[in-house]
Design a protein around this motif. Structure first.
Motif, PDB file in Angstrom:
ATOM      1  N   TYR A   1       0.837  -1.208   0.000  1.00  0.00           N
ATOM      2  CA  TYR A   1       0.000   0.000   0.000  1.00  0.00           C
ATOM      3  C   TYR A   1       0.873   1.259   0.000  1.00  0.00           C
ATOM      4  CZ  TYR A   1      -3.622   3.340   0.986  1.00  0.00           C
ATOM      5  OH  TYR A   1      -4.467   4.422   0.888  1.00  0.00           O
ATOM      6  N   LEU A   2       1.948   1.226   0.795  1.00  0.00           N
ATOM      7  CA  LEU A   2       2.823   2.409   0.912  1.00  0.00           C
ATOM      8  C   LEU A   2       3.774   2.535  -0.275  1.00  0.00           C
ATOM      9  CD1 LEU A   2       3.741   1.989   4.696  1.00  0.00           C
ATOM     10  CD2 LEU A   2       2.262   3.767   3.715  1.00  0.00           C
TER      11      LEU A   2
ATOM     12  N   THR B   1       4.227 -17.163  -0.283  1.00  0.00           N
ATOM     13  CA  THR B   1       3.385 -16.179   0.394  1.00  0.00           C
ATOM     14  C   THR B   1       1.930 -16.539   0.157  1.00  0.00           C
ATOM     15  OG1 THR B   1       2.758 -13.871   0.644  1.00  0.00           O
ATOM     16  CG2 THR B   1       3.445 -14.544  -1.575  1.00  0.00           C
ATOM     17  N   GLU B   2       1.127 -16.337   1.180  1.00  0.00           N
ATOM     18  CA  GLU B   2      -0.328 -16.512   1.049  1.00  0.00           C
ATOM     19  C   GLU B   2      -0.958 -15.237   0.502  1.00  0.00           C
ATOM     20  OE1 GLU B   2       1.430 -16.736   3.869  1.00  0.00           O
ATOM     21  OE2 GLU B   2       1.011 -14.703   4.602  1.00  0.00           O
ATOM     22  N   ARG B   3      -0.131 -14.230   0.216  1.00  0.00           N
ATOM     23  CA  ARG B   3      -0.642 -12.937  -0.251  1.00  0.00           C
ATOM     24  C   ARG B   3      -0.024 -12.603  -1.617  1.00  0.00           C
ATOM     25  NH1 ARG B   3      -0.657 -12.981   5.471  1.00  0.00           N
ATOM     26  NH2 ARG B   3      -2.209 -11.573   6.385  1.00  0.00           N
ATOM     27  N   PRO B   4      -0.317 -13.409  -2.650  1.00  0.00           N
ATOM     28  CA  PRO B   4       0.383 -13.246  -3.938  1.00  0.00           C
ATOM     29  C   PRO B   4       0.148 -11.894  -4.601  1.00  0.00           C
ATOM     30  CG  PRO B   4      -1.442 -14.808  -4.130  1.00  0.00           C
ATOM     31  CD  PRO B   4      -1.272 -14.536  -2.675  1.00  0.00           C
TER      32      PRO B   4
ATOM     33  N   GLU C   1       2.250  -9.780  -7.339  1.00  0.00           N
ATOM     34  CA  GLU C   1       1.724  -9.541  -8.693  1.00  0.00           C
ATOM     35  C   GLU C   1       1.503  -8.053  -8.949  1.00  0.00           C
ATOM     36  OE1 GLU C   1      -1.695 -12.000  -8.324  1.00  0.00           O
ATOM     37  OE2 GLU C   1      -0.449 -13.810  -8.260  1.00  0.00           O
ATOM     38  N   LEU C   2       0.911  -7.358  -7.997  1.00  0.00           N
ATOM     39  CA  LEU C   2       0.643  -5.924  -8.193  1.00  0.00           C
ATOM     40  C   LEU C   2       1.552  -5.045  -7.340  1.00  0.00           C
ATOM     41  CD1 LEU C   2      -3.265  -5.632  -8.211  1.00  0.00           C
ATOM     42  CD2 LEU C   2      -1.702  -5.899 -10.128  1.00  0.00           C
ATOM     43  N   GLY C   3       1.968  -5.556  -6.194  1.00  0.00           N
ATOM     44  CA  GLY C   3       2.627  -4.699  -5.203  1.00  0.00           C
ATOM     45  C   GLY C   3       4.134  -4.680  -5.309  1.00  0.00           C
ATOM     46  N   THR C   4       4.771  -4.339  -4.193  1.00  0.00           N
ATOM     47  CA  THR C   4       6.211  -4.075  -4.171  1.00  0.00           C
ATOM     48  C   THR C   4       6.993  -5.189  -3.497  1.00  0.00           C
ATOM     49  OG1 THR C   4       5.789  -2.911  -2.109  1.00  0.00           O
ATOM     50  CG2 THR C   4       5.954  -1.559  -4.098  1.00  0.00           C
ATOM     51  N   ASN C   5       6.377  -6.339  -3.348  1.00  0.00           N
ATOM     52  CA  ASN C   5       6.966  -7.413  -2.563  1.00  0.00           C
ATOM     53  C   ASN C   5       7.720  -8.408  -3.452  1.00  0.00           C
ATOM     54  OD1 ASN C   5       7.405  -9.054  -0.294  1.00  0.00           O
ATOM     55  ND2 ASN C   5       5.512 -10.207  -0.637  1.00  0.00           N
TER      56      ASN C   5
ATOM     57  N   THR D   1       7.151   0.828  -8.633  1.00  0.00           N
ATOM     58  CA  THR D   1       6.417   1.235  -7.431  1.00  0.00           C
ATOM     59  C   THR D   1       5.202   0.339  -7.191  1.00  0.00           C
ATOM     60  OG1 THR D   1       5.333   2.861  -8.790  1.00  0.00           O
ATOM     61  CG2 THR D   1       7.097   3.653  -7.356  1.00  0.00           C
ATOM     62  N   GLY D   2       4.735  -0.346  -8.218  1.00  0.00           N
ATOM     63  CA  GLY D   2       3.619  -1.261  -8.028  1.00  0.00           C
ATOM     64  C   GLY D   2       2.289  -0.526  -7.995  1.00  0.00           C
ATOM     65  N   ARG D   3       1.233  -1.330  -7.893  1.00  0.00           N
ATOM     66  CA  ARG D   3      -0.120  -0.748  -7.831  1.00  0.00           C
ATOM     67  C   ARG D   3      -0.808  -1.193  -6.559  1.00  0.00           C
ATOM     68  NH1 ARG D   3      -3.260  -2.821 -12.383  1.00  0.00           N
ATOM     69  NH2 ARG D   3      -1.527  -4.226 -12.803  1.00  0.00           N
TER      70      ARG D   3
END
Ligand code: UD1
Length: 383
Positions: free
Chosen positions: A303-304, A315-318, A322-326, A350-352
């Motif tokens: 988010y940040l 990760t359980e939070r793909p 896919e969209l983020g910065t991880n 920066t991701g979305r």
């Protein structure tokens, strides 16, 4: 005296919190329930986390009321902890006869309370349902699967949650894609976090440090993992100061393996006790890179739009990848150090921000529940 004393013609909700990552999820939920005329909302704290720095500070900073019930179960093996929560929570459910139990996330308290509620025939809402790492050696994965199996309302944060539940054959009418309540808390408290003085207190500049957290049993419970963590800290501090608020589990393991001295000797390492929500949020927002094995931090950094290296195999939070910065990374000091060098040189997108991570998830959840439960004959068939 009942915690619902004087409540008439309202849907009686018990929100369960147990461990640190639960508090920032229940804060917006409790607030949204209280703002809706159909609900009377109460907070039950199991006591899974009990230190002031792991628990009390979050209630104050997130502007939550004191828990209405405190079960005080404390630490133990998985069976001991889960069983103690079940025994204590069953008493509360039988005495209070709630119309709904709300559990969040994937900690032992989540599993324990969802099982109790389901067996007492109280509807269960699981917030953050459907996440799957595919790794059943993680205790959280067992908690997720079992909690979802007994829940009546499955509130999902990201597309993978929907896909997983559908693939498991969960009926469509139980699943609600509502967004992320943890992001609700972040949106609400970001400005307040900006007013903390943690950066100044530590003498740090925005973008001038790495923020690290590490507490997964798979990383810290064996000496080999701690040795690798030390090598990583030694490599990273050659580039930048590292801020490391240390989880009690991790601190205990360093002591158990006689490695606390070597940890304390790492130069440019700010080894801190666990931090409050606001201080940690400010540190995340301005970090050059966050290095972690946490679940929730992957989402907050997404988010940040701060780069995040997650030292896990899965990760359980793909959506954060896919969209983020991880990015996932093994606990390998050379690779991590090289990656941090590249990220500092600006080699990252920066991701979305994922869909519906907009600060409104708790309100959506309460509206869904009001739509289904209000007017319907909510029966608490407690035995
Ligand atoms: C738990 C959750 C994990 C979550 C993490 C966040 C489970 C299975 N695990 O892991 O998903 O990411 O919380 O922090 O529910 N301790 C203290 N003080 C406390 C709490 C714990 O000193 O207030 C120490 C105790 O030595 C305890 C150890 O930390 O044995 C581990 O605590 P526990 O609640 O069992 O698991 P966490 O590692 O915190």
């Amino acid at each position: 005296m009942s915690i619902f004393e004087g409540v008439r013609d309202k849907i009686k909700v018990l929100n369960v919190v147990g461990a640190r990552p639960n508090f920032m999820k229940v804060a917006p939920l409790h607030r949204a329930f209280e703002a809706h005329p159909a609900f009377a909302s109460r907070i039950v704290h199991t006591g899974q986390h009990y230190d002031a720095r792991m628990s009390d500070i979050f209630f104050r900073q997130l502007e939550m009321p004191e828990p209405h019930v405190y079960l005080g179960v404390g630490s133990g093996t998985h069976a001991e902890q889960t069983a103690r929560v079940m025994v204590a929570f069953e008493r509360i459910v039988l005495d209070e006869r709630p119309d709904l139990v709300v559990v969040v996330g994937d900690v032992n308290s989540t599993l324990a309370c969802s099982l109790v509620a389901a067996k007492c025939h109280v509807p269960v809402a699981h917030v953050e349902a459907g996440l799957r790492s595919g790794d059943r050696t993680m205790p959280e994965e067992i908690n997720r699967i079992a909690t979802d199996a007994v829940s009546d309302f499955l509130f999902v944060t990201e597309q993978s949650g929907l896909d997983n539940l559908r693939a498991e054959g969960v009926p469509e009418e139980k699943i609600f894609f509502v967004g992320n309540v943890m992001i609700d808390a972040l949106v609400q408290f970001r400005e307040k976090a900006a007013r903390t003085t943690i950066l100044e207190d530590l003498g740090l500049k925005p973008g001038g440090y790495v923020l690290m957290t590490m507490h997964r049993p798979s990383n810290v419970d064996r000496e080999e993992g701690l040795q690798k963590l030390l090598e990583t800290l030694e490599a990273l501090t050659e580039q930048l100061p590292v801020v490391f608020p240390i989880h009690p589990r991790t601190r205990n393991r360093f002591a158990d393996f006689d490695l606390a001295g070597r940890l304390a000797a790492v130069p440019r390492l700010h080894l801190l006790d666990p931090l409050g929500y606001l201080e940690f949020l400010r540190l995340m927002e301005h970090a050059a890179v966050v290095v972690t094995d946490s679940g929730g931090i992957q989402e907050e950094t997404t988010y940040l739009q701060v780069p995040c290296l997650t030292l896990r195999e899965n990760t359980e939070r793909p959506v954060t990848i896919e969209l983020g910065t991880n990015a996932l990374m093994p606990l390998d000091s050379d690779r991590i150090a090289r990656c941090v060098t590249a990220l500092r040189a600006g080699v990252y997108e920066t991701g979305r921000i994922p869909p519906l991570w907009d600060g409104q998830a708790a309100r959506r959840i309460v509206e869904v529940l009001a739509g289904v439960l209000e007017g319907s004959e909510v029966v608490t068939n407690s035995p």
